[in-house]
Design a protein around this motif. Structure first.
Motif, short mmCIF file in Angstrom:
data_model
loop_
_atom_site.label_atom_id
_atom_site.label_comp_id
_atom_site.label_asym_id
_atom_site.label_seq_id
_atom_site.Cartn_x
_atom_site.Cartn_y
_atom_site.Cartn_z
N GLY A 1 31.09 35.95 42.83
CA GLY A 1 32.32 35.35 42.32
C GLY A 1 32.75 34.14 43.13
N VAL A 2 32.68 34.27 44.47
CA VAL A 2 33.04 33.15 45.33
C VAL A 2 32.09 31.98 45.10
CG1 VAL A 2 33.17 32.38 47.74
CG2 VAL A 2 34.21 34.55 47.07
N ALA A 3 30.78 32.27 45.03
CA ALA A 3 29.79 31.21 44.82
C ALA A 3 29.99 30.51 43.47
CB ALA A 3 28.37 31.79 44.91
N LEU A 4 30.45 31.25 42.47
CA LEU A 4 30.70 30.67 41.15
C LEU A 4 32.10 30.08 41.00
CD1 LEU A 4 28.96 33.48 39.08
CD2 LEU A 4 28.26 31.07 39.13
N GLY A 5 32.98 30.40 41.97
CA GLY A 5 34.36 29.92 41.90
C GLY A 5 35.18 30.63 40.85
N VAL A 6 34.86 31.93 40.62
CA VAL A 6 35.59 32.72 39.62
C VAL A 6 36.07 34.02 40.25
CG1 VAL A 6 34.28 31.75 37.70
CG2 VAL A 6 33.54 33.92 38.72
N PRO A 7 37.11 34.63 39.71
CA PRO A 7 37.56 35.92 40.21
C PRO A 7 36.52 37.02 39.94
CG PRO A 7 39.16 34.96 38.68
CD PRO A 7 37.95 34.10 38.64
N PHE A 8 36.52 38.01 40.78
CA PHE A 8 35.67 39.21 40.63
C PHE A 8 35.76 39.76 39.21
CE2 PHE A 8 35.45 43.87 40.81
CZ PHE A 8 34.30 44.11 41.56
N SER A 9 36.98 39.80 38.68
CA SER A 9 37.20 40.39 37.35
C SER A 9 36.42 39.70 36.25
CB SER A 9 38.68 40.36 37.01
OG SER A 9 39.14 39.02 36.98
N ARG A 10 36.18 38.40 36.39
CA ARG A 10 35.45 37.68 35.35
C ARG A 10 34.02 38.18 35.25
NH1 ARG A 10 36.23 31.55 34.78
NH2 ARG A 10 38.37 32.23 34.96
N LEU A 11 33.52 38.83 36.31
CA LEU A 11 32.14 39.34 36.31
C LEU A 11 32.04 40.77 35.80
CD1 LEU A 11 30.89 37.91 39.72
CD2 LEU A 11 30.74 36.88 37.44
N VAL A 12 33.12 41.55 35.87
CA VAL A 12 33.01 42.98 35.54
C VAL A 12 33.86 43.46 34.37
CG1 VAL A 12 32.37 43.60 37.91
CG2 VAL A 12 34.77 43.68 37.23
N ASP A 13 34.76 42.63 33.89
CA ASP A 13 35.69 43.09 32.85
C ASP A 13 35.19 42.76 31.46
OD1 ASP A 13 38.04 44.32 32.00
OD2 ASP A 13 39.18 42.46 32.02
N PRO A 14 34.95 43.78 30.63
CA PRO A 14 34.54 43.51 29.25
C PRO A 14 35.73 43.05 28.41
CG PRO A 14 34.82 45.86 29.57
CD PRO A 14 35.05 45.20 30.92
N PRO A 15 35.46 42.42 27.26
CA PRO A 15 36.55 42.05 26.36
C PRO A 15 37.35 43.29 25.97
CG PRO A 15 34.46 41.13 25.61
CD PRO A 15 34.15 42.07 26.74
N THR A 16 38.67 43.14 25.85
CA THR A 16 39.52 44.30 25.55
C THR A 16 40.25 44.13 24.22
OG1 THR A 16 41.35 43.32 26.76
CG2 THR A 16 39.94 44.82 27.98
N PRO A 17 40.55 45.25 23.56
CA PRO A 17 41.34 45.19 22.33
C PRO A 17 42.80 44.88 22.66
CG PRO A 17 40.91 47.47 22.93
CD PRO A 17 40.16 46.61 23.91
#
Length: 190
Positions: A64-80
């Motif tokens: 996440g740090v290397a990509l400049g994105v939050p941890f959540s952007r890597l593990v959170d699926p789309p939600t209803p």
């Protein structure tokens, strides 16, 4: 048991794989370059992008740090639109260095810039967290047990119901002082 319940208990490997590919492509990085920036083996990154492997919290944070994105952007699926998260059905991502596990309950949507986690910790190990993306702030409310948390050079001891806020873009620690320690973490991103 419903299909949703079955997938909730499993590690979110398919979500992680798709997210890593999407974010790496967005950043215009090769597999080799992202692995180098994150300080992980290229083979590890390749396995994660193919949906195999068992990523630790440390590996995902580094990516996440290397990509400049939050941890959540890597593990959170789309939600209803309405989402119910039952206790015990949220996938935990465990630390390889301590008795720390985090379950992402909700990630910040466009403009929200925050993620919500439940943390489970046991005595016997300290979670040494590297700095997250610049401007990150962590907010922790202790719900059970006792916890030492905060910047590595100045952590504070929390009792049930206590709240602490600190910069997440510096090295920090989490250490359970009693069995069954649980906390709610809100991560703000700049």
């Amino acid at each position: 048991m419903s299909e949703t319940e079955n997938t909730a208990a499993a590690p979110p490997l398919e979500t992680i794989a798709a997210s890593l590919r999407r974010e790496r492509d967005r950043a215009g990085l090769t597999l080799t370059e992202l692995a180098r920036r994150a300080g992980i083996a290229k083979s590890t990154l390749s396995q994660l992008e193919s949906g195999t492997g068992n990523p630790s919290v440390e590996t995902l944070w580094a990516l996440g740090v290397a990509l400049g994105v939050p941890f959540s952007r890597l593990v959170d699926p789309p939600t209803p639109q309405v989402r119910v998260v039952r206790a015990g059905q949220v996938p935990l991502v465990r630390s390889e260095q301590s008795t720390y596990a985090a379950a992402l309950l909700s990630s910040g949507r466009s403009g929200a810039r925050r993620d919500l986690y439940v943390l489970e910790l046991e005595p016997g190990g300290v979670r040494h967290a590297d700095a997250h993306i610049p401007g990150s702030v962590e907010h922790v409310v202790l719900t059970s047990g006792r916890l030492l948390a905060g910047p590595a050079e100045n952590p504070v001891e929390l009792e049930v119901g206590d709240y602490v806020s600190f910069s997440g873009d510096v090295p920090h620690v989490y250490e359970a002082l009693e069995p069954g320690t649980r906390a709610v973490l809100v991560m703000e991103h700049a």
